[in-house]
Motif scaffolding. Structure first.
Motif, mmCIF file in Angstrom:
data_model
loop_
_atom_site.group_PDB
_atom_site.id
_atom_site.type_symbol
_atom_site.label_atom_id
_atom_site.label_comp_id
_atom_site.label_asym_id
_atom_site.label_seq_id
_atom_site.Cartn_x
_atom_site.Cartn_y
_atom_site.Cartn_z
ATOM 1 N N PRO A 111 0.824 -1.214 0.000
ATOM 2 C CA PRO A 111 0.000 0.000 0.000
ATOM 3 C C PRO A 111 0.859 1.266 0.000
ATOM 4 O O PRO A 111 2.008 1.255 0.452
ATOM 5 C CB PRO A 111 -0.800 -0.113 1.303
ATOM 6 C CG PRO A 111 -0.774 -1.565 1.647
ATOM 7 C CD PRO A 111 0.547 -2.072 1.168
ATOM 8 N N ASP A 113 -8.679 1.849 -3.844
ATOM 9 C CA ASP A 113 -8.874 1.868 -2.402
ATOM 10 C C ASP A 113 -8.871 0.436 -1.868
ATOM 11 O O ASP A 113 -8.605 -0.519 -2.609
ATOM 12 C CB ASP A 113 -10.149 2.625 -2.026
ATOM 13 C CG ASP A 113 -11.426 1.970 -2.569
ATOM 14 O OD1 ASP A 113 -11.380 0.781 -2.958
ATOM 15 O OD2 ASP A 113 -12.474 2.649 -2.591
ATOM 16 N N GLU A 114 -9.179 0.273 -0.570
ATOM 17 C CA GLU A 114 -9.105 -1.054 0.045
ATOM 18 C C GLU A 114 -10.110 -2.036 -0.540
ATOM 19 O O GLU A 114 -9.956 -3.262 -0.419
ATOM 20 C CB GLU A 114 -9.302 -0.951 1.560
ATOM 21 C CG GLU A 114 -10.678 -0.510 2.003
ATOM 22 C CD GLU A 114 -10.837 1.004 2.056
ATOM 23 O OE1 GLU A 114 -11.776 1.478 2.726
ATOM 24 O OE2 GLU A 114 -10.025 1.714 1.420
ATOM 25 N N TYR A 154 -4.041 1.099 -2.712
ATOM 26 C CA TYR A 154 -3.689 -0.317 -2.773
ATOM 27 C C TYR A 154 -3.420 -0.679 -4.232
ATOM 28 O O TYR A 154 -4.349 -0.915 -5.000
ATOM 29 C CB TYR A 154 -4.810 -1.163 -2.180
ATOM 30 C CG TYR A 154 -5.018 -0.917 -0.704
ATOM 31 C CD1 TYR A 154 -4.434 -1.752 0.251
ATOM 32 C CD2 TYR A 154 -5.786 0.162 -0.266
ATOM 33 C CE1 TYR A 154 -4.612 -1.516 1.612
ATOM 34 C CE2 TYR A 154 -5.965 0.408 1.095
ATOM 35 C CZ TYR A 154 -5.374 -0.437 2.021
ATOM 36 O OH TYR A 154 -5.543 -0.183 3.370
#
Length: 253
Positions: A154, A224-225, A208
């Protein structure tokens, strides 16, 4: 057409003494900002109007990377306004007038108060004017997301990633993608790229990344996650450009 004359700076080159891809993109971005400032519709004007031009996509084609100290000219001009979209071309030339890189970009005019796209006024459009599009092969502004890509570490958004709109600067996504590929053994021998910007990351966000390499194309997802993209970066390695894109297109001075 708006033109900026400069030389390739030490801060813009890699260890091979040539301008980097992010260096070329930054030169293009700076030229468009300088034109807006000179026309009276720059950062201060936009802040007062609570408006912003947000980049939707890049298509950049590289013929060669200028070397440290070379004199270069960066040219830019709008080619069309339709709805809340604006199209803009860029060309970089060396001191002999030979084209070293060229690009197309698509921008969205945003109302920051409502958070929604809006049409630029006729007065704003008239300040920029319009010229004919550059003779290049235009690709779609949509960049396919890589499926089944390799996930990497990340990236936390730092202060130096942020621009005057308080979002991650457009070129920073490209820089992240280039560095990610280099760290995974890829040579930065890119002959072009496309970028589709999906949403704006801000200070403190975590990106990410994942990447996939296929048929000489490296595609990097910065999401994003949950895997929803902030930006999708497609980098084309040398040897993959076709005759049309690879030709040395010319433009009138």
């Amino acid at each position: 057409m708006y033109e900026v004359k400069s030389r390739v700076r030490l801060s813009e080159v890699s260890d091979n003494g040539c301008m980097t891809l992010p260096g070329i993109i930054n030169s293009f971005q700076d030229a468009s900002i300088f034109q807006s400032e000179d026309l009276g519709v720059g950062t201060k004007y936009l802040e007062e109007q609570k408006k912003a031009w947000v980049l939707s996509s890049w298509q950049v084609e590289i013929l060669r990377y200028p070397k440290l100290g070379e004199e270069i000219r960066t040219c830019t001009w709008p080619t069309g306004f339709h709805g809340f979209f604006g199209d803009r071309n860029f060309v970089m030339k060396d001191q002999n007038g030979e084209v070293t890189a060229y690009a197309n970009s698509i921008w969205v005019y945003m109302d920051l108060a409502s958070g929604r796209p809006t049409r630029p006024s006729e007065e704003e459009i008239s300040r920029y004017g319009m010229e004919e599009p550059y003779p290049m092969e235009y690709a779609s502004r949509k960049v396919p997301m890589p499926e089944g890509g390799v996930k990497t570490s990340p990236i936390k958004v730092r202060k130096y990633h942020i621009d005057t709109n308080h979002h991650v600067n457009n070129c920073q996504y490209v820089q992240m993608a280039v560095e990610l590929l280099e760290e995974n053994g890829m040579e930065p021998d890119f002959s072009g790229l496309r970028v589709e910007y999906k949403k704006s990351a801000v200070y403190g966000d975590i990106l990410y990344p994942s990447y996939k390499i296929q048929d000489g194309i490296s595609t990097v997802l910065l999401g994003d996650e949950n895997g929803k993209p902030y930006a999708v970066v497609e980098l084309k390695h040398k040897g993959e450009q076709n005759d049309e894109i690879g030709r040395k297109a010319s433009i009138d001075d």
